[in-house]
Every structure is written in C-alpha cells, then in structure tokens.
Design a protein around this motif. Structure first.
Motif, PDB file in Angstrom:
ATOM      1  N   GLU A  11       0.868  -1.181   0.034  1.00  0.00           N
ATOM      2  CA  GLU A  11      -0.120  -0.050  -0.065  1.00  0.00           C
ATOM      3  C   GLU A  11       0.742   1.149  -0.085  1.00  0.00           C
ATOM      4  OE1 GLU A  11      -0.374  -2.358   2.273  1.00  0.00           O
ATOM      5  OE2 GLU A  11      -2.465  -2.883   2.462  1.00  0.00           O
ATOM      6  N   GLY A  12       2.010   1.134   0.505  1.00  0.00           N
ATOM      7  CA  GLY A  12       2.812   2.570   1.046  1.00  0.00           C
ATOM      8  C   GLY A  12       3.849   2.587   0.302  1.00  0.00           C
ATOM      9  N   SER A  13       4.347   1.579  -0.413  1.00  0.00           N
ATOM     10  CA  SER A  13       5.757   1.347  -1.128  1.00  0.00           C
ATOM     11  C   SER A  13       5.486   0.493  -2.155  1.00  0.00           C
ATOM     12  CB  SER A  13       6.790   0.751  -0.057  1.00  0.00           C
ATOM     13  OG  SER A  13       7.080   1.489   0.920  1.00  0.00           O
ATOM     14  N   PRO A  14       5.498   1.130  -3.391  1.00  0.00           N
ATOM     15  CA  PRO A  14       5.294   0.445  -4.654  1.00  0.00           C
ATOM     16  C   PRO A  14       6.197  -0.384  -4.889  1.00  0.00           C
ATOM     17  CG  PRO A  14       4.913   2.961  -4.819  1.00  0.00           C
ATOM     18  CD  PRO A  14       5.691   2.702  -3.697  1.00  0.00           C
ATOM     19  N   CYS A  15       7.506  -0.482  -4.498  1.00  0.00           N
ATOM     20  CA  CYS A  15       8.640  -1.471  -4.765  1.00  0.00           C
ATOM     21  C   CYS A  15       8.168  -2.867  -3.847  1.00  0.00           C
ATOM     22  CB  CYS A  15       9.680  -0.815  -4.360  1.00  0.00           C
ATOM     23  SG  CYS A  15       9.772  -0.178  -2.745  1.00  0.00           S
ATOM     24  N   ALA A  16       7.299  -2.578  -2.968  1.00  0.00           N
ATOM     25  CA  ALA A  16       6.854  -3.747  -2.222  1.00  0.00           C
ATOM     26  C   ALA A  16       5.930  -4.591  -2.922  1.00  0.00           C
ATOM     27  CB  ALA A  16       6.527  -3.442  -0.814  1.00  0.00           C
ATOM     28  N   ARG A  17       5.714  -5.807  -2.545  1.00  0.00           N
ATOM     29  CA  ARG A  17       4.714  -6.614  -3.336  1.00  0.00           C
ATOM     30  C   ARG A  17       3.719  -7.368  -2.612  1.00  0.00           C
ATOM     31  NH1 ARG A  17       6.579  -4.521  -6.678  1.00  0.00           N
ATOM     32  NH2 ARG A  17       7.937  -5.293  -8.313  1.00  0.00           N
ATOM     33  N   ILE A  18       3.706  -7.220  -1.260  1.00  0.00           N
ATOM     34  CA  ILE A  18       3.013  -7.692  -0.351  1.00  0.00           C
ATOM     35  C   ILE A  18       1.934  -6.745   0.451  1.00  0.00           C
ATOM     36  CG2 ILE A  18       2.475  -9.599   1.294  1.00  0.00           C
ATOM     37  CD1 ILE A  18       4.225 -10.393  -0.976  1.00  0.00           C
ATOM     38  N   LEU A  19       0.687  -6.833   0.365  1.00  0.00           N
ATOM     39  CA  LEU A  19      -0.074  -6.102   0.954  1.00  0.00           C
ATOM     40  C   LEU A  19       0.029  -6.233   2.358  1.00  0.00           C
ATOM     41  CD1 LEU A  19      -3.349  -6.596  -1.312  1.00  0.00           C
ATOM     42  CD2 LEU A  19      -2.133  -4.240  -0.641  1.00  0.00           C
ATOM     43  N   ALA A  20      -0.563  -4.997   3.401  1.00  0.00           N
ATOM     44  CA  ALA A  20      -0.392  -5.278   4.676  1.00  0.00           C
ATOM     45  C   ALA A  20      -0.817  -6.257   5.409  1.00  0.00           C
ATOM     46  CB  ALA A  20      -0.840  -3.944   5.436  1.00  0.00           C
ATOM     47  N   ARG A  21      -2.034  -6.705   4.867  1.00  0.00           N
ATOM     48  CA  ARG A  21      -2.840  -7.702   5.681  1.00  0.00           C
ATOM     49  C   ARG A  21      -2.116  -9.207   5.507  1.00  0.00           C
ATOM     50  NH1 ARG A  21      -7.146  -7.965   8.473  1.00  0.00           N
ATOM     51  NH2 ARG A  21      -8.164  -6.065   8.356  1.00  0.00           N
ATOM     52  N   GLU A  22      -1.373  -9.239   4.430  1.00  0.00           N
ATOM     53  CA  GLU A  22      -0.649 -10.468   4.184  1.00  0.00           C
ATOM     54  C   GLU A  22       0.907 -10.470   4.995  1.00  0.00           C
ATOM     55  OE1 GLU A  22      -1.564 -13.266   2.475  1.00  0.00           O
ATOM     56  OE2 GLU A  22      -3.315 -12.105   2.805  1.00  0.00           O
ATOM     57  N   VAL A  23       1.210  -9.309   5.147  1.00  0.00           N
ATOM     58  CA  VAL A  23       2.704  -8.931   5.736  1.00  0.00           C
ATOM     59  C   VAL A  23       2.411  -9.544   7.223  1.00  0.00           C
ATOM     60  CG1 VAL A  23       4.468  -7.666   6.348  1.00  0.00           C
ATOM     61  CG2 VAL A  23       3.203  -7.392   4.113  1.00  0.00           C
ATOM     62  N   VAL A  24       1.305  -9.001   7.879  1.00  0.00           N
ATOM     63  CA  VAL A  24       0.952  -9.128   9.371  1.00  0.00           C
ATOM     64  C   VAL A  24       0.874 -10.763   9.468  1.00  0.00           C
ATOM     65  CG1 VAL A  24      -0.875  -8.939  10.916  1.00  0.00           C
ATOM     66  CG2 VAL A  24       0.203  -7.117   9.686  1.00  0.00           C
ATOM     67  N   LYS A  25      -0.068 -11.146   8.428  1.00  0.00           N
ATOM     68  CA  LYS A  25      -0.446 -12.803   8.687  1.00  0.00           C
ATOM     69  C   LYS A  25       1.056 -13.735   8.522  1.00  0.00           C
ATOM     70  CE  LYS A  25      -3.139 -16.371   6.399  1.00  0.00           C
ATOM     71  NZ  LYS A  25      -3.637 -16.737   5.006  1.00  0.00           N
ATOM     72  N   ALA A  26       1.967 -13.123   7.648  1.00  0.00           N
ATOM     73  CA  ALA A  26       2.988 -13.868   7.530  1.00  0.00           C
ATOM     74  C   ALA A  26       3.910 -13.803   8.727  1.00  0.00           C
ATOM     75  CB  ALA A  26       3.809 -13.410   6.188  1.00  0.00           C
ATOM     76  N   TYR A  27       4.165 -12.610   9.283  1.00  0.00           N
ATOM     77  CA  TYR A  27       4.843 -12.434  10.531  1.00  0.00           C
ATOM     78  C   TYR A  27       4.197 -13.219  11.743  1.00  0.00           C
ATOM     79  CZ  TYR A  27       8.912 -10.043   8.649  1.00  0.00           C
ATOM     80  OH  TYR A  27      10.220  -9.837   7.995  1.00  0.00           O
ATOM     81  N   SER A  28       2.952 -12.955  11.682  1.00  0.00           N
ATOM     82  CA  SER A  28       2.168 -13.785  12.737  1.00  0.00           C
ATOM     83  C   SER A  28       2.263 -15.162  13.031  1.00  0.00           C
ATOM     84  CB  SER A  28       0.841 -13.231  12.928  1.00  0.00           C
ATOM     85  OG  SER A  28       0.024 -14.206  11.842  1.00  0.00           O
ATOM     86  N   HIS A 183      10.476  -6.642   1.532  1.00  0.00           N
ATOM     87  CA  HIS A 183       9.550  -6.286   0.425  1.00  0.00           C
ATOM     88  C   HIS A 183       8.632  -7.360  -0.355  1.00  0.00           C
ATOM     89  CE1 HIS A 183      12.446  -2.823   0.232  1.00  0.00           C
ATOM     90  NE2 HIS A 183      11.554  -2.142  -0.755  1.00  0.00           N
ATOM     91  N   VAL A 184       9.251  -8.604  -0.162  1.00  0.00           N
ATOM     92  CA  VAL A 184       8.591  -9.858  -0.802  1.00  0.00           C
ATOM     93  C   VAL A 184       8.812 -10.868   0.319  1.00  0.00           C
ATOM     94  CG1 VAL A 184       8.983  -9.062  -3.004  1.00  0.00           C
ATOM     95  CG2 VAL A 184      10.797 -10.446  -1.773  1.00  0.00           C
ATOM     96  N   MET A 185       8.003 -12.022   0.210  1.00  0.00           N
ATOM     97  CA  MET A 185       8.007 -13.088   0.877  1.00  0.00           C
ATOM     98  C   MET A 185       9.400 -13.612   1.239  1.00  0.00           C
ATOM     99  SD  MET A 185       5.223 -13.419   2.657  1.00  0.00           S
ATOM    100  CE  MET A 185       3.479 -12.879   2.735  1.00  0.00           C
ATOM    101  N   ASP A 186      10.119 -13.571   0.244  1.00  0.00           N
ATOM    102  CA  ASP A 186      11.596 -14.256   0.408  1.00  0.00           C
ATOM    103  C   ASP A 186      12.472 -13.338   1.380  1.00  0.00           C
ATOM    104  OD1 ASP A 186      10.960 -16.059  -1.438  1.00  0.00           O
ATOM    105  OD2 ASP A 186      12.198 -15.428  -3.089  1.00  0.00           O
ATOM    106  N   ASN A 187      12.136 -12.398   1.789  1.00  0.00           N
ATOM    107  CA  ASN A 187      12.793 -11.414   2.697  1.00  0.00           C
ATOM    108  C   ASN A 187      12.352 -11.699   4.224  1.00  0.00           C
ATOM    109  OD1 ASN A 187      12.201  -8.569   0.575  1.00  0.00           O
ATOM    110  ND2 ASN A 187      13.735 -10.190   0.238  1.00  0.00           N
TER     111      ASN A 187
END
Ligand SMILES: [Zn+2]
Ligand SMILES: [Zn+2]
Length: 224
Positions: A11-28, A183-187
C-alpha cells in the motif's frame, strides 16, 4: 520481544509486493512478536499520493493503518516507523519514535537537511538511523547527526555490512539496529532485534532504544 525493524507494505511502497494484511499474517506465523512498518517517505512517491498534505499523509499511512488493524486481530504488535529519503540524495534514513501527529505536522520532511531532521526527531523523542549505509549508491552520512546505523539483512541486498562494521569502529557512539527490509516473502524474517521487554508503540520503542542495547538478529540468528 522479537521485533522486525524494517518492513514495507504494497500500500505504501510500490516497490513492495505484499499487502499489509498478508505481511501481518506471514509474520504472525513466525516467532516475531511485532513488526515496524517503515514505508518509503520519498517525495517522488508522496507527490502522487494526493493533492493536499493531509491526503498525502493519510495515503502514506494506509499501509501502517491496515497492518495495525490486522495486527490487533491476530495479536501481532504493529509499530509505525518511517524510511525517509532526503532530497536530492540517494540515502535512506529510518526514524523510530515518530507518531501520526508527527507526520501530519511535518509533511515536508523530505526537504529537510540531515541536521534539521535529526534535531526535529530529538525534539519529538524520536531517533534517526541511516539505513544500509554501504548499499550502492548510498554512502555513510554525517555521524554527528545520526543516532545509529542499520545492519540491513535483506538477502542479496548488496549491503556490504563488512564495510559498515569497519566504519562504525571509528564512531563507537552510534547505535546499531538490524532489519529485514521486507519487500517480498523471500525477505521474511532475516533481521530485527530482541528486546528484553515488550513495547507497544513507536514512543515506547524509541525510549527502549535510547536506554538499551538490543540484541541484533543477523542472518536470522541472534547475536549481541
Ligand atoms: Zn523499497
Ligand atoms: Zn527499506
């Protein structure tokens, strides 16, 4: 508390590929207790984020706000941070300790000098770190106006942390932080810090960093 210190959302960084909800889910689903959302605060992006300062700041905060809500639902702490680039240079700086009001009060931060930004951060209880100081084309900036530097852990990030380790020997007062630069799931989950207590927002995080030396997560492993 295990805290990711450098996270982007689409949402905030066009270079990033993952939406905030997915980022939170992955880290959780990892052993991290929280993440700091550090979307890019660049004039090149902000100028397209709206026609008024308020619109631009609200748009900037969309990734953080969405992540915060998702974090509340699943029990992951989500903290506001900023990765800022000062015009007309290539270096990026991480701000820890700024809140929403700080952004609405200072929407033109990209046009500050490093010294002005550092002083403003301190007036507001925040800290200024240089992100990945040796990643080309970046070079380390004036340490007199830095609280610390980031040992960026993004895989294949061209970070040259060996050079940073040598450089910081001449500046032993600088603090250290680590982050994955997600920026992406591999990170996911290569960097961050371990705190000996819980923090729940940017103010508590900055207070902790002022008074403690956190353990750094380097290449996914804890080191001191
Ligand atoms: Zn980016
Ligand atoms: Zn970044």
């Amino acid at each position: 508390m295990k805290l990711e210190m450098h996270t982007h959302t689409a949402e905030g960084s066009p270079c990033a590929r993952i939406l905030a909800r997915e980022v939170v889910k992955a880290y959780s689903q990892t052993d991290y207790d929280g993440i700091v959302i550090t979307n890019h605060f660049d004039n090149d992006l902000l100028k397209d984020f709206g026609s008024t300062d308020r619109e631009r700041m609200e748009r900037y905060l969309l990734g953080y706000d969405t992540a915060y809500e998702a974090g509340r639902e699943c029990g992951l702490t989500v903290i506001l941070g900023i990765e800022i680039r000062l015009e007309p240079y290539a270096e990026d700086f991480l701000i820890y300790g700024a809140d929403r009001e700080f952004l609405f009060a200072h929407p033109n931060l990209c046009f500050f000098t490093q010294q002005e930004l550092y002083e403003l951060c301190h007036e507001n209880g925040a800290l200024l770190y240089q992100a990945h100081p040796f990643r080309p084309p970046c070079s380390p900036q004036n340490p007199a106006y830095l609280d610390g530097v980031e040992f960026n852990q993004r895989p294949n990030g061209n970070n040259h942390n060996d050079l940073l380790e040598k450089w910081i020997c001449d500046h032993p007062d600088l603090k250290r932080v680590s982050g994955s630069d997600f920026h992406v799931m591999d990170n996911l989950g290569f960097g961050g810090i371990i705190l000996e207590q819980q923090v729940k927002d940017s103010g508590e995080l900055a207070d902790y960093l002022k008074h403690h030396k956190p353990h750094l997560i380097i290449e996914g492993k804890e080191s001191s």
